[in-house]
Design a protein around this motif. Structure first.
Motif, PDB file in Angstrom:
ATOM      1  N   VAL A   1       0.831  -1.203   0.000  1.00  0.00           N
ATOM      2  CA  VAL A   1       0.000   0.000   0.000  1.00  0.00           C
ATOM      3  C   VAL A   1       0.871   1.261   0.000  1.00  0.00           C
ATOM      4  O   VAL A   1       1.422   1.632   1.036  1.00  0.00           O
ATOM      5  N   PRO A   2       1.028   1.917  -1.159  1.00  0.00           N
ATOM      6  CA  PRO A   2       1.772   3.171  -1.152  1.00  0.00           C
ATOM      7  C   PRO A   2       0.950   4.253  -0.476  1.00  0.00           C
ATOM      8  O   PRO A   2      -0.243   4.379  -0.757  1.00  0.00           O
ATOM      9  N   CYS A   3       1.556   4.994   0.438  1.00  0.00           N
ATOM     10  CA  CYS A   3       0.790   5.992   1.184  1.00  0.00           C
ATOM     11  C   CYS A   3       1.511   7.327   1.222  1.00  0.00           C
ATOM     12  O   CYS A   3       2.677   7.388   1.601  1.00  0.00           O
ATOM     13  N   ARG A   4       0.813   8.342   0.832  1.00  0.00           N
ATOM     14  CA  ARG A   4       1.342   9.696   1.039  1.00  0.00           C
ATOM     15  C   ARG A   4       0.248  10.497   1.718  1.00  0.00           C
ATOM     16  O   ARG A   4      -0.829  10.687   1.159  1.00  0.00           O
ATOM     17  N   ASN A   5       0.505  10.920   2.926  1.00  0.00           N
ATOM     18  CA  ASN A   5      -0.451  11.676   3.737  1.00  0.00           C
ATOM     19  C   ASN A   5      -1.804  10.961   3.835  1.00  0.00           C
ATOM     20  O   ASN A   5      -2.829  11.493   3.432  1.00  0.00           O
ATOM     21  N   GLU A   6      -1.770   9.745   4.349  1.00  0.00           N
ATOM     22  CA  GLU A   6      -2.995   8.954   4.473  1.00  0.00           C
ATOM     23  C   GLU A   6      -3.284   8.596   5.931  1.00  0.00           C
ATOM     24  O   GLU A   6      -3.902   7.571   6.206  1.00  0.00           O
ATOM     25  N   ALA A   7      -2.832   9.435   6.862  1.00  0.00           N
ATOM     26  CA  ALA A   7      -2.973   9.123   8.291  1.00  0.00           C
ATOM     27  C   ALA A   7      -4.406   8.735   8.658  1.00  0.00           C
ATOM     28  O   ALA A   7      -4.627   7.771   9.392  1.00  0.00           O
ATOM     29  N   ASP A   8      -5.377   9.468   8.124  1.00  0.00           N
ATOM     30  CA  ASP A   8      -6.775   9.195   8.486  1.00  0.00           C
ATOM     31  C   ASP A   8      -7.298   7.922   7.831  1.00  0.00           C
ATOM     32  O   ASP A   8      -8.188   7.258   8.357  1.00  0.00           O
ATOM     33  N   ASN A   9      -6.770   7.609   6.675  1.00  0.00           N
ATOM     34  CA  ASN A   9      -7.305   6.461   5.925  1.00  0.00           C
ATOM     35  C   ASN A   9      -6.751   5.114   6.388  1.00  0.00           C
ATOM     36  O   ASN A   9      -7.439   4.099   6.282  1.00  0.00           O
ATOM     37  N   ILE A  10      -5.493   5.107   6.858  1.00  0.00           N
ATOM     38  CA  ILE A  10      -4.842   3.821   7.153  1.00  0.00           C
ATOM     39  C   ILE A  10      -5.636   2.947   8.138  1.00  0.00           C
ATOM     40  O   ILE A  10      -5.897   1.778   7.844  1.00  0.00           O
TER      41      ILE A  10
ATOM     42  N   ALA B   1      -4.514   3.395  -0.343  1.00  0.00           N
ATOM     43  CA  ALA B   1      -4.972   3.423   1.043  1.00  0.00           C
ATOM     44  C   ALA B   1      -6.300   4.139   1.202  1.00  0.00           C
ATOM     45  O   ALA B   1      -6.901   4.111   2.267  1.00  0.00           O
ATOM     46  N   ASP B   2      -6.792   4.776   0.131  1.00  0.00           N
ATOM     47  CA  ASP B   2      -7.936   5.664   0.300  1.00  0.00           C
ATOM     48  C   ASP B   2      -9.298   5.011   0.056  1.00  0.00           C
ATOM     49  O   ASP B   2     -10.293   5.709  -0.097  1.00  0.00           O
ATOM     50  N   MET B   3      -9.335   3.677   0.017  1.00  0.00           N
ATOM     51  CA  MET B   3     -10.564   2.897  -0.167  1.00  0.00           C
ATOM     52  C   MET B   3     -11.166   3.055  -1.564  1.00  0.00           C
ATOM     53  O   MET B   3     -12.313   2.667  -1.783  1.00  0.00           O
ATOM     54  N   GLN B   4     -10.398   3.610  -2.494  1.00  0.00           N
ATOM     55  CA  GLN B   4     -10.906   3.663  -3.874  1.00  0.00           C
ATOM     56  C   GLN B   4     -10.773   2.288  -4.524  1.00  0.00           C
ATOM     57  O   GLN B   4     -11.371   2.032  -5.559  1.00  0.00           O
TER      58      GLN B   4
ATOM     59  N   TYR C   1     -15.289  -1.947 -12.255  1.00  0.00           N
ATOM     60  CA  TYR C   1     -16.221  -1.439 -11.243  1.00  0.00           C
ATOM     61  C   TYR C   1     -16.371   0.061 -11.383  1.00  0.00           C
ATOM     62  O   TYR C   1     -15.554   0.736 -11.996  1.00  0.00           O
ATOM     63  N   GLU C   2     -17.444   0.536 -10.783  1.00  0.00           N
ATOM     64  CA  GLU C   2     -17.763   1.962 -10.814  1.00  0.00           C
ATOM     65  C   GLU C   2     -16.718   2.725 -10.009  1.00  0.00           C
ATOM     66  O   GLU C   2     -16.261   2.249  -8.978  1.00  0.00           O
ATOM     67  N   ASN C   3     -16.353   3.905 -10.491  1.00  0.00           N
ATOM     68  CA  ASN C   3     -15.392   4.735  -9.767  1.00  0.00           C
ATOM     69  C   ASN C   3     -15.913   5.080  -8.361  1.00  0.00           C
ATOM     70  O   ASN C   3     -17.083   5.387  -8.184  1.00  0.00           O
ATOM     71  N   ILE C   4     -15.019   4.987  -7.354  1.00  0.00           N
ATOM     72  CA  ILE C   4     -15.422   5.285  -5.973  1.00  0.00           C
ATOM     73  C   ILE C   4     -14.627   6.500  -5.507  1.00  0.00           C
ATOM     74  O   ILE C   4     -13.434   6.596  -5.777  1.00  0.00           O
ATOM     75  N   GLU C   5     -15.293   7.426  -4.811  1.00  0.00           N
ATOM     76  CA  GLU C   5     -14.582   8.610  -4.319  1.00  0.00           C
ATOM     77  C   GLU C   5     -13.672   8.213  -3.156  1.00  0.00           C
ATOM     78  O   GLU C   5     -13.990   7.304  -2.398  1.00  0.00           O
ATOM     79  N   ARG C   6     -12.544   8.905  -2.975  1.00  0.00           N
ATOM     80  CA  ARG C   6     -11.666   8.568  -1.841  1.00  0.00           C
ATOM     81  C   ARG C   6     -12.329   8.982  -0.520  1.00  0.00           C
ATOM     82  O   ARG C   6     -13.126   9.929  -0.491  1.00  0.00           O
TER      83      ARG C   6
END
Ligand code: UDP
Ligand code: MG
Length: 328
Positions: free
Chosen positions: A12-21, A104-107, A205-210
């Motif tokens: 999982v590449p993460c850049r500024n994803e503190a809230d999402n992790i 990491a953003d659930m997209q 699949y349908e595009n999902i918002e982060r």
């Protein structure tokens, strides 16, 4: 008889994803408990901190030492190297028999993961890739340029770049090792996944918002990424000078014939001008042609310095020597 455990690493590449992790790990844990465990598959997550400026690293450290049912590890890069480099770092360290790459953003819906695993592990293909089938919610100008990009790159590159393909993908070990062999600097994953070959199945699949935060891609950074992609997978732009040069030379030759014939028949009313234009065209054409020749050699040198493997073996009756060949 006990069935031996299979491991699936999730990069999982993460850049500024503190809230999402934490949300992301919760969702994965749920998948693991409800589906993977029953099939004796152990999940491990490899979070790659790509030079985040928020508390992402701290969250990763907490999560790695927390008591989760999925194993959580992390790598923190010394600065922001970009998603491509972060993915490579993760793939190079992932130990699993199967490896998935996810945002990491659930997209990238974790609920698809088990279906992807089942398909690959059944042996019917080497990787399952995902694509979004609509660009709903995207500004029209962005969709227009994306479509244009895919049309151009597929016209001038021999590697197929699939429109709407996401980086969410689950691969077997063979494919991961092949990808790691392409250690080129200018990485364009959508092309690399396709270049290494192997059997791919697609899920749409349908595009999902982060969930939290904003996409790190601005319009300008997408344009630069597109240019990178074209440069990495096509040398056609380098040969364009030859085509233009040839065209100008031909126009010059035709107009020279025209000017000479006209002067012979009707005299030369504006003395010197037409012949001057012919000479300019001809010299310009020759210059472009020579530039094109240099372009051709540069293109070959470019391909050579990439040091891509000449081929990738999918399977063989000989002993497996893939790991001996890897030299980094
Ligand atoms: N990301 C990264 N390094 C970067 C930019 C993004 O590791 O320099 C990660 C980001 O944290 C996310 C994934 O790459 O997990 C996709 O990024 P984003 O959601 O911004 O892109 P989009 O989904 O809009 O394509
Ligand atoms: Mg995203």
């Amino acid at each position: 008889m006990s069935v031996s455990e299979v491991s699936l690493s999730i990069v999982v590449p993460c850049r500024n994803e503190a809230d999402n992790i934490p949300l992301f790990l919760n969702a994965l844990e749920e998948e693991s408990e409800s589906k993977f465990k029953a099939h004796n598959v152990s999940l491990d997550v490899l979070l790659v901190d790509d030079g985040s400026t928020d508390s992402t690293l701290q969250v990763m450290q907490e999560q790695a030492s927390s008591n989760r049912s999925v194993l959580v590890n992390y790598i923190s890069l010394s600065r922001n190297f970009g998603k491509e480099a972060a993915m490579y770092a993760g793939l190079a360290s992932a130990k699993g028999d199967y490896v998935a790459v996810m945002d990491a953003d659930m997209q990238d819906p974790p609920s698809l993961l088990f279906r992807m695993y089942e398909t690959v592990s059944s042996g019917s293909c080497d990787n399952v890739a995902t694509r979004r089938y609509s660009r709903k919610g995207e500004p029209p100008i962005r969709s227009f340029f994306s479509k244009l990009f895919y049309r151009v790159i597929n016209a001038i590159s021999q590697t197929e770049i699939v429109d709407g393909a996401r980086d969410y993908r689950l691969m077997n070990r063979k494919m991961v090792d092949a990808i790691l062999e392409l250690s080129e600097r200018n990485r364009f994953s959508k092309g690399i996944f396709s270049w290494v070959g192997f059997k791919t199945e697609w899920i749409s699949y349908e595009n999902i918002e982060r969930t939290e935060g904003n996409s790190s891609w601005s319009f300008w950074s997408l344009i630069l990424y597109a240019v990178d992609g074209i440069a990495a997978f096509s040398t056609v732009p380098l040969s364009m000078a030859s085509v233009l040069g040839l065209l100008f030379c031909m126009i010059a030759l035709l107009t020279i014939v025209f000017v000479v014939v006209r002067a012979a028949l009707f005299g030369d009313p504006v003395a010197g001008w037409p012949s001057l234009i012919c000479v300019v065209l001809l010299v310009g054409g020759i210059q472009l042609l020579c530039l094109g020749v240099i372009g051709q050699y540069l293109a070959k040198t470019y391909i050579e310095v990439k040091r891509r493997p000449l081929f990738v073996v999918a399977e063989s009756s000989l002993q497996d020597r893939t790991n001996e060949k890897r030299n980094f």
